[in-house]
Write a protein that holds these residues in place. Structure first.
Motif, PDB file in Angstrom:
ATOM      1  N   SER A 272       0.775  -1.318   0.049  1.00 47.28           N
ATOM      2  CA  SER A 272       0.008   0.023   0.036  1.00 47.28           C
ATOM      3  C   SER A 272       0.787   1.372  -0.115  1.00 47.28           C
ATOM      4  CB  SER A 272      -1.100  -0.072   1.117  1.00 47.28           C
ATOM      5  OG  SER A 272      -0.127  -0.021   2.518  1.00 47.28           O
ATOM      6  N   ASP A 273       2.146   1.308  -0.452  1.00 48.96           N
ATOM      7  CA  ASP A 273       3.209   2.341  -0.404  1.00 48.96           C
ATOM      8  C   ASP A 273       2.757   2.977  -1.903  1.00 48.96           C
ATOM      9  OD1 ASP A 273       4.316   0.337  -1.845  1.00 48.96           O
ATOM     10  OD2 ASP A 273       6.347   1.611  -1.160  1.00 48.96           O
ATOM     11  N   VAL A 274       2.793   4.330  -1.687  1.00 47.53           N
ATOM     12  CA  VAL A 274       2.290   5.127  -3.000  1.00 47.53           C
ATOM     13  C   VAL A 274       3.474   6.323  -3.111  1.00 47.53           C
ATOM     14  CG1 VAL A 274       0.734   6.741  -3.958  1.00 47.53           C
ATOM     15  CG2 VAL A 274       0.040   4.765  -2.600  1.00 47.53           C
ATOM     16  N   PHE A 275       3.942   6.590  -4.532  1.00 46.23           N
ATOM     17  CA  PHE A 275       4.697   7.840  -4.668  1.00 46.23           C
ATOM     18  C   PHE A 275       4.148   8.501  -5.901  1.00 46.23           C
ATOM     19  CE2 PHE A 275       7.680   9.747  -7.774  1.00 46.23           C
ATOM     20  CZ  PHE A 275       8.270  10.754  -6.753  1.00 46.23           C
ATOM     21  N   GLY A 276       3.829   9.949  -5.287  1.00 42.06           N
ATOM     22  CA  GLY A 276       3.125  10.641  -6.470  1.00 42.06           C
ATOM     23  C   GLY A 276       3.709  11.979  -6.592  1.00 42.06           C
ATOM     24  N   VAL A 277       3.438  12.653  -7.735  1.00 48.45           N
ATOM     25  CA  VAL A 277       3.932  14.026  -8.102  1.00 48.45           C
ATOM     26  C   VAL A 277       2.662  14.536  -8.862  1.00 48.45           C
ATOM     27  CG1 VAL A 277       6.388  13.436  -8.532  1.00 48.45           C
ATOM     28  CG2 VAL A 277       4.520  13.072 -10.513  1.00 48.45           C
ATOM     29  N   GLN A 278       2.579  15.724  -8.510  1.00 57.29           N
ATOM     30  CA  GLN A 278       1.283  16.449  -9.026  1.00 57.29           C
ATOM     31  C   GLN A 278       1.855  18.119  -9.605  1.00 57.29           C
ATOM     32  OE1 GLN A 278      -2.259  16.424  -6.754  1.00 57.29           O
ATOM     33  NE2 GLN A 278      -2.940  18.224  -7.385  1.00 57.29           N
ATOM     34  N   TYR A 279       1.125  18.643 -10.557  1.00 55.92           N
ATOM     35  CA  TYR A 279       1.367  19.950 -11.056  1.00 55.92           C
ATOM     36  C   TYR A 279      -0.215  20.324 -10.920  1.00 55.92           C
ATOM     37  CZ  TYR A 279       1.797  23.888 -14.243  1.00 55.92           C
ATOM     38  OH  TYR A 279       1.626  25.220 -14.568  1.00 55.92           O
ATOM     39  N   ASN A 280      -0.106  22.041 -10.256  1.00 55.55           N
ATOM     40  CA  ASN A 280      -1.505  22.574 -10.334  1.00 55.55           C
ATOM     41  C   ASN A 280      -1.053  24.009 -10.825  1.00 55.55           C
ATOM     42  OD1 ASN A 280      -3.115  21.056  -8.441  1.00 55.55           O
ATOM     43  ND2 ASN A 280      -1.484  21.219  -7.054  1.00 55.55           N
TER      44      ASN A 280
END
Length: 86
Positions: A19-27
Motif C-alpha cells: 500500500s505504499d504510493v509515490f506521487g507527483v502533481q502539478y497545479n
C-alpha cells in the motif's frame, strides 16, 4: 477562476509494501480577482504504512507566485503527514 491539475501516482513502487504510493502533481490556478497572480505548484510525496491503520507521508511542495501575497515570488514547503482511519 481557471484551475487545472495533473497527477501521477505509482503504487507499490518499492515492492516492499503493498500500500505504499509515490506521487507527483502539478497545479495551475488563474484567479478571477483583479491584481491576482497566476499560481503554479509542484508536489512530490511518498506514503507508506507505519502501522495497520496508520500511514506516514513525506511531501515537498514548490509554489510559484502564491496567490494570497504579492511580496513572495516562490515558496518551498516540506511536510510530514499522519493519516489514520477508524
Amino acid at each position: 477562476d481557471n484551475q487545472g491539475a495533473l497527477a501521477l501516482l505509482f503504487y507499490a513502487p518499492t515492492g516492499r509494501f503493498e500500500s505504499d504510493v509515490f506521487g507527483v502533481q502539478y497545479n495551475y490556478i488563474d484567479p478571477a480577482g483583479d491584481g491576482s497572480r497566476i499560481e503554479q505548484s509542484f508536489e512530490a510525496f511518498y506514503r507508506f504504512p507505519l502501522l495497520a491503520d496508520l500511514d506516514v507521508s513525506f511531501a515537498y511542495q514548490h509554489i510559484n507566485d502564491p496567490g494570497n501575497t504579492q511580496s513572495i515570488d516562490s515558496s518551498n514547503v516540506f511536510s510530514l503527514r499522519l493519516v489514520t482511519s477508524f
